[in-house]
Design an enzyme around this catalytic site. Sequence first.
Site, short mmCIF file in Angstrom:
data_model
loop_
_atom_site.label_atom_id
_atom_site.label_comp_id
_atom_site.label_asym_id
_atom_site.label_seq_id
_atom_site.Cartn_x
_atom_site.Cartn_y
_atom_site.Cartn_z
CB CYS A 1 -0.91 0.02 1.22
SG CYS A 1 -1.84 1.57 1.36
CB SER B 1 0.24 0.68 6.51
OG SER B 1 -0.61 1.24 7.50
#
Lengths: 212, 97
Positions: free
Chosen positions: A116, A120
Amino acid sequence: MHGDDLHHHHDEDPHAPIENKDDLGHYALMTLAVRDLLVEKGVFSADDVRATVEAMDARSPAQGARIVARAWTDPNYKARLLADGSAGAKELGIDVGPTHLVVVENTDSVHNLIVCTLCSCYPRWVLGLPPDWYKSRSYRSRAVREPRAVLAEFGTAVPDDVTVRVHDSTADMRYLVLPRRPQGTEGWSEDQLAAIATRDSMIGVTVPKVTA
Amino acid sequence: MSARFTPGQPVRVRRADPPGHVRTPHYIRGKTGVVERICGEFANPESLAYGLSGEPVRPLYRVRFRQDAVWPDYVGARNDTVDIEIYEHWLEPAEGG
């Protein structure tokens, strides 16, 4: 003079009183303040918060590993899982909450890797809390920019005739890699298979290994 | 759901730089890829982030980009790709891909 003995510094003294020296940052402080307000207003209780944190901490890669092991042993289940990851997880009694789970399959021609880049995002409902490196700026920027170099650092060599397919979880989907079932696992039970479906192999930075 | 694009269709990510909370990574803006799948309709995070409703909901796509189209100096295999979720209002029709 007699008072001084009580006031000298105790930094290294194991018997010194425990002091909370954490300097809370802006967001940590805001989080606590908002939590306290919501509890005070009766929106939820302090125990609700505690129980939710406990449930979050209790999730682990074991959930994901069960999914992988079933997919390795049941081709029909695998087909359903790849068509709808959330439904596949629920079929095994695994609660994925609001997650839209997408399962991506490693094959002899494709190796998948999850990242990502914006924050995250991580499939917490099936893998638990993400490892620190997953949240690092280094992993987030390099996994998408030079995935093969990152994979090599994790000890994973992907041949040039295998496509590296990076998945950047930028929005509402969460991803789980279905690794390839290693050779030498013929006849294994689902529990045995789940034991080699590691967290990192379900993120895609490694592949499951059979140790002799 | 009315989705403007279909799987397999080449699309280009708008080259825009609006202020605020945006979930379209900078590195993909202006790049061309192919719709891999339609994920459904979701509240728009660009308004959701500010306590608004996120409506109207937006179709969300997974778009597949060739790595050598994203990074001119990409080191890897020719067919390496990156898939990214992008909301419809960030996409426009494109040639090729």
